[in-house]
Design an enzyme around this catalytic site. Structure first.
Site, mmCIF file in Angstrom:
data_model
loop_
_atom_site.group_PDB
_atom_site.id
_atom_site.type_symbol
_atom_site.label_atom_id
_atom_site.label_comp_id
_atom_site.label_asym_id
_atom_site.label_seq_id
_atom_site.Cartn_x
_atom_site.Cartn_y
_atom_site.Cartn_z
ATOM 1 N N TYR A 79 0.946 -1.274 -0.149
ATOM 2 C CA TYR A 79 -0.112 0.025 0.044
ATOM 3 C C TYR A 79 0.711 1.310 -0.074
ATOM 4 C CZ TYR A 79 -3.644 3.384 1.654
ATOM 5 O OH TYR A 79 -4.200 4.554 1.500
ATOM 6 N N LYS A 106 1.315 4.226 -2.951
ATOM 7 C CA LYS A 106 1.119 5.602 -3.021
ATOM 8 C C LYS A 106 2.334 6.424 -3.075
ATOM 9 C CE LYS A 106 -3.253 5.459 -1.850
ATOM 10 N NZ LYS A 106 -4.081 5.703 -2.715
#
Length: 242
Positions: free
Chosen positions: A165, A169
Site C-alpha cells: 500500500y 502511494k
C-alpha cells in the site's frame, strides 16, 4: 455561468461519497462513479434526494472496457470534464507479516488498483479534461507514501510499514509529479492529497478524523483557482514531504 462537471472514482461510500457530496454542495455537477452500477445509482439517488446535482456512472477502474465506456458516456452527455478525483484505492497487506513476507499477488493487485488504474483512468479522461477551460486532477494518496517520513525514526509513521500500500502511494505521488510536469504549460493542475487518518471501512473505523474532514483536501484541490498549486502533495493546505 456553466456548471463544472466532476467525476469521482470509488465514490459509493466513505471518502469518495463525501467528496461527491461536498463538490455537489459547492455547485458542481458530480458523476458518482462505482464499479457496481446498482450501488452507484443507489448512492446517487440519496444525494439527489438532498437536491444535489449528482449523477451515477458505472466505472470499474480495474477494467479497461469499463473505463473506455465511462469516458465515452461522459463525452456523449457532457462533452468535457472539469474535475477528475482519482479516489478509488485498496489496502490488501497482511499487517501481521513483514514487508518481505507479503505475497507477490498482494503487491500486484495493490499496484493494479492504486497506480495503474489511476494512470489508465487519467489517460482515458485526459482528452475531455483538455476541453475544460481549467481542469483539475486530484490523486488521493496517503502520508504513508512519504519516503521522507518512512526514513525518519522520529516521524509518526516510521514504524507503520504496510509495504504494498505504502509503495503504491509513493508511486502515485511520482505519477502526479510527472503528469503535472507534462501539463505545466496548460491550465490543467494536477495534485496529490493526503485525506488524513480517516474513520473508514478500510481501517475498521479506527481513524482520527470524520469522513467529512477527510474529503476536504480533495475538494479544496478540485476547486483551486488559477493561482493554485500543481505537482503538490498536501493535507488541508499543508505541504507534505515526498
Amino acid at each position: 455561468m456553466t456548471r463544472k462537471i466532476a467525476l469521482v472514482t470509488g465514490a459509493t461510500r466513505g471518502i469518495g461519497l463525501e467528496t461527491v457530496r461536498q463538490l455537489a454542495q459547492s455547485g458542481v455537477h458530480v458523476l458518482l462513479a462505482g464499479r457496481d452500477a446498482a450501488k452507484a445509482a443507489a448512492a446517487a439517488a440519496k444525494l439527489q434526494q438532498e437536491n444535489l446535482p449528482v449523477e451515477a456512472i458505472a466505472l470499474n477502474v480495474d477494467d479497461a472496457g469499463s473505463i473506455a465506456a465511462a469516458a465515452a458516456a461522459v463525452e456523449r452527455s457532457h462533452g468535457r470534464l472539469d474535475i477528475l478525483v482519482n479516489n478509488a484505492g485498496i489496502l490488501l497487506d497482511d499487517l501481521a507479516r513483514a514487508p518481505s513476507a507479503q505475497s507477490l499477488d498482494v503487491w500486484r493487485k495493490t499496484f493494479d488498483t492504486n497506480l495503474f488504474a489511476v494512470v489508465a483512468v487519467t489517460q482515458a479522461f485526459l482528452p475531455l479534461l483538455k476541453k475544460s477551460e481549467a481542469a483539475r486532477i486530484v490523486n488521493v494518496s496517503s502520508i504513508l507514501g512519504s519516503l521522507t517520513l518512512h526514513s525518519d525514526p522520529t516521524s509518526g509513521i516510521y514504524g507503520f510499514k504496510v509495504p504494498a500500500y505504502n509503495a503504491s502511494k509513493s508511486a502515485l505521488n511520482a505519477w502526479t509529479v510527472h503528469l503535472a510536469y507534462e501539463l505545466r504549460d496548460t491550465p490543467i493542475k494536477v495534485n496529490a492529497i493526503h485525506p488524513g487518518y480517516v474513520k473508514t471501512d478500510m481501517n475498521g473505523g479506527e481513524g482520527e478524523l470524520d469522513i467529512s474532514e477527510g474529503a476536504k483536501s480533495s475538494v479544496e484541490l478540485a476547486l483551486i483557482g488559477t493561482d493554485g498549486p500543481t505537482g503538490s502533495f498536501t493535507h488541508l493546505g499543508q505541504t507534505l514531504p515526498w
